[in-house]
Design a protein around this motif. Sequence first.
Motif, mmCIF file in Angstrom:
data_model
loop_
_atom_site.group_PDB
_atom_site.id
_atom_site.type_symbol
_atom_site.label_atom_id
_atom_site.label_comp_id
_atom_site.label_asym_id
_atom_site.label_seq_id
_atom_site.Cartn_x
_atom_site.Cartn_y
_atom_site.Cartn_z
ATOM 1 N N ILE A 11 104.689 -39.388 -105.532
ATOM 2 C CA ILE A 11 104.923 -40.742 -105.027
ATOM 3 C C ILE A 11 103.598 -41.390 -104.619
ATOM 4 O O ILE A 11 103.320 -42.543 -104.945
ATOM 5 C CB ILE A 11 105.898 -40.698 -103.831
ATOM 6 N N LEU A 12 102.771 -40.600 -103.940
ATOM 7 C CA LEU A 12 101.474 -41.109 -103.480
ATOM 8 C C LEU A 12 100.658 -41.613 -104.679
ATOM 9 O O LEU A 12 100.121 -42.715 -104.670
ATOM 10 C CB LEU A 12 100.740 -39.960 -102.780
ATOM 11 N N SER A 47 101.826 -44.827 -106.207
ATOM 12 C CA SER A 47 101.678 -46.025 -105.367
ATOM 13 C C SER A 47 100.327 -46.700 -105.528
ATOM 14 O O SER A 47 100.142 -47.822 -105.081
ATOM 15 C CB SER A 47 101.815 -45.664 -103.883
ATOM 16 N N LEU A 66 108.290 -45.104 -102.027
ATOM 17 C CA LEU A 66 108.511 -44.227 -100.882
ATOM 18 C C LEU A 66 109.306 -45.020 -99.865
ATOM 19 O O LEU A 66 108.894 -46.081 -99.429
ATOM 20 C CB LEU A 66 107.182 -43.779 -100.288
ATOM 21 N N ARG A 67 110.456 -44.485 -99.490
ATOM 22 C CA ARG A 67 111.298 -45.224 -98.566
ATOM 23 C C ARG A 67 110.969 -44.842 -97.136
ATOM 24 O O ARG A 67 110.537 -43.726 -96.865
ATOM 25 C CB ARG A 67 112.772 -44.925 -98.863
ATOM 26 N N GLY A 68 111.193 -45.773 -96.233
ATOM 27 C CA GLY A 68 111.092 -45.473 -94.813
ATOM 28 C C GLY A 68 109.671 -45.292 -94.328
ATOM 29 O O GLY A 68 108.713 -45.641 -95.005
ATOM 30 N N GLU A 69 109.573 -44.737 -93.144
ATOM 31 C CA GLU A 69 108.290 -44.589 -92.480
ATOM 32 C C GLU A 69 108.062 -43.109 -92.184
ATOM 33 O O GLU A 69 108.993 -42.319 -92.166
ATOM 34 C CB GLU A 69 108.319 -45.355 -91.145
ATOM 35 N N ARG A 104 112.707 -38.382 -96.762
ATOM 36 C CA ARG A 104 112.194 -39.447 -97.631
ATOM 37 C C ARG A 104 112.109 -38.988 -99.073
ATOM 38 O O ARG A 104 111.666 -39.742 -99.941
ATOM 39 C CB ARG A 104 110.796 -39.856 -97.153
#
Lengths: 363, 372
Positions: free
Chosen positions: A276-277, A280, A296-299, A315
């Motif tokens: 994911i990183l 992005s 990436l969802r959320g925190e 996540r």
Amino acid sequence: MIEPASVSAQEERARTGHAGADAPVLLSIEDLKKYYGGGGMKLPFQAARTPLRAVDGVSFQVRRGQNFGLVGESGSGKSTLAKAVLRLEPLTAGRVRFDGADVFTLGGAALMAFRKATHIVFQDPNSSLSPRMRVGDIIAEPLVIQGVPGREVRRRLDEVLGLVGLSSATAQRFPHEFSGGQRQRIAIARAVIGEPKLIVLDEPVSALDVSIRAQILNLLRDLQERLDLTYLTIAHDLAVVYQACDVVGVMYLGKLVELAPSEDLFGEPLHPYTRILLSSIPIADPRQRNRERLPLRGEIPSPKAPPPGCTFHPRCPIAVERCATEIPDWREVRPGRWVACHLVESRPNPPTPFPAREGGVFG
Amino acid sequence: MAARTAAEPRPQPGATIQDDVILDVEGLSTHFRTRDALVRAVNDVSFRVRRGEILGVVGESGSGKSVTARSILGLVPAPGRVVSGAVRFKGRDLLQMAESERRQVRGAEIAMVLQEPMTSLNPVLTIGNQLGEMFTAHPERAPRSGSVREWVADLLGRVRIPDPIARMAQYPLSFSGGMRQRACIAMGIACRPDLIIADEPTTALDVTIQAQVLHLLSDLRDEFGVSIILITHDLGVVAEMCDTVAVMYAGRIVEYADVDTLFATPRHPYTRALLGSLPRFGGPRLRRQQTIEGQPPDLSRPPSGCAFAPRCAQAEDRCHEATPPASPIPSHNGGGSVRCWVVMDELSGIPGMRIVADGTLAVSAAHLDGGA
């Protein structure tokens, strides 16, 4: 005396593309933990204090002549780890070995020698250089502390100014007279003047303009070869890490989730967070605009109350039941490749590409 | 101007770029006069933004990109002053307006989103109160029905802040960096602006959060047809987000083209060097990165001629003598230009290009892809 790198290190780099794959281990970090707070006296009616787990069980090794990269987002614990490595903070648990010796048991002359052998370059040269000291004094200060005689200090000062591409006249001036890139050269000169073996580079080019970044990255590479240095680079700019580092560790919420040689990690990331990183990162090519991205969802959760099981599971787009309960082992799934994920199999082909839960494509 | 309700769709739902130019900046110059120097921070800058277009303004620190944005809004800090030019927003020149009139445009019709959300939010007001203020400051642009609470909750939902009702009551301190920037964007879109000026909106954010915020901005463009000026130093962000790009160097736009043209055939030596010096993914790891030698110029003592000449490998004598004019280049948006003597010569050899009487280049209309 500053000597050129050993011939073998240069040959090694030429042969393998990355330095030190078989070189001796210089820095070894074993199950390092650093918690903040949570301890101390608890008053009877005070709520229980939970520690903030900044670094929570990290192990890796850095070989001589390597540039080891640590990546992760804010709050992942990478800067705390760097401070612990240099013994700037006491540990909660674990061990740091430098050249075989346990760093936290050192004292007296041995500790002084460790301080001499390690140095750090910070992100922002505007705040890391004293505005009231002349550049020459800033750079020479480590030698003065070591009690090196004045004449020798001046000789070495001239030498390192040349090495980092600054003129001798620079020594008389103050930091504010220089641009960001030149100030970072000053910080680098200060780091190398004591002939260290290991330099921690904490976001060394993040505060610099794009056209200056490449100059500083090249300078660091040259110095590494000429002075036989080992680097621990902390950065959030993944393109910089890809180009500069030989081996890369990815941190999430105080833990390493993946570690691999740079080409492998960026060519074929295994851990879902790494994937994911990497997806992005904006790519400077409009033709790749419509590539699939993994949002990436959320925190990031609080390091005071990390989720149970795999800390990334809330996540993670491919998490299964097991991920919420069982902490994944840190294991070598292929030679030189370490991952902490239940779903990465220990075999030479990659896991099935995961479908993103919510369409996956944006832009 | 008629008020719009939250439920009422914009005239161009899901709009891509429309033909109507909503912002036309022409010959803008902003200077800072200090005791011992005159700094030409923005120097003869011209560009246009059409409805639904995302224009990227890219450059390094000191290139004048933020001062350009502030000049548009009449927010240049002292001792800076807009010394010439016109900023026509929907036909009216913002520079000729009275400050009271400009206040009505600012925040309502043109919104600004800044780099560091914590400094643009008031730490002692709840998020709900700060967002609600937008409607009390610009009552004519508030929805016709419902309460301020409902409008604010709706806004927070639009910028994908979960649980808006609970979040409204919180202070900025309780928000993470990404959420603060969303709150700032919510404030920006509260009055349904025609133009958002975003100055490094994701520079302070982590890469995964940056992706979320950029995604949100491009969704807003698609949903409401809002135009965006995106100021950034990150060429990756430009490539992902923008339709058109203006590359600034030392206060001037040195190259201006649609995003595909700029990345496929960068013409100005600075643009080429900048693209070349980016650390790249994939492909071989390089032992050395390609660099741009030297430093950007000191704008209080700019070099004569082209400001990039001292760092330019192709510079000739004339580059040090006279500033090159903005010469047209082929671009899908029809308005491409480049400021470089050497490139001008190269272009004059291309069919369809010719040097006109005043020494600048012209492109025949037939040669422009879709620009005619």
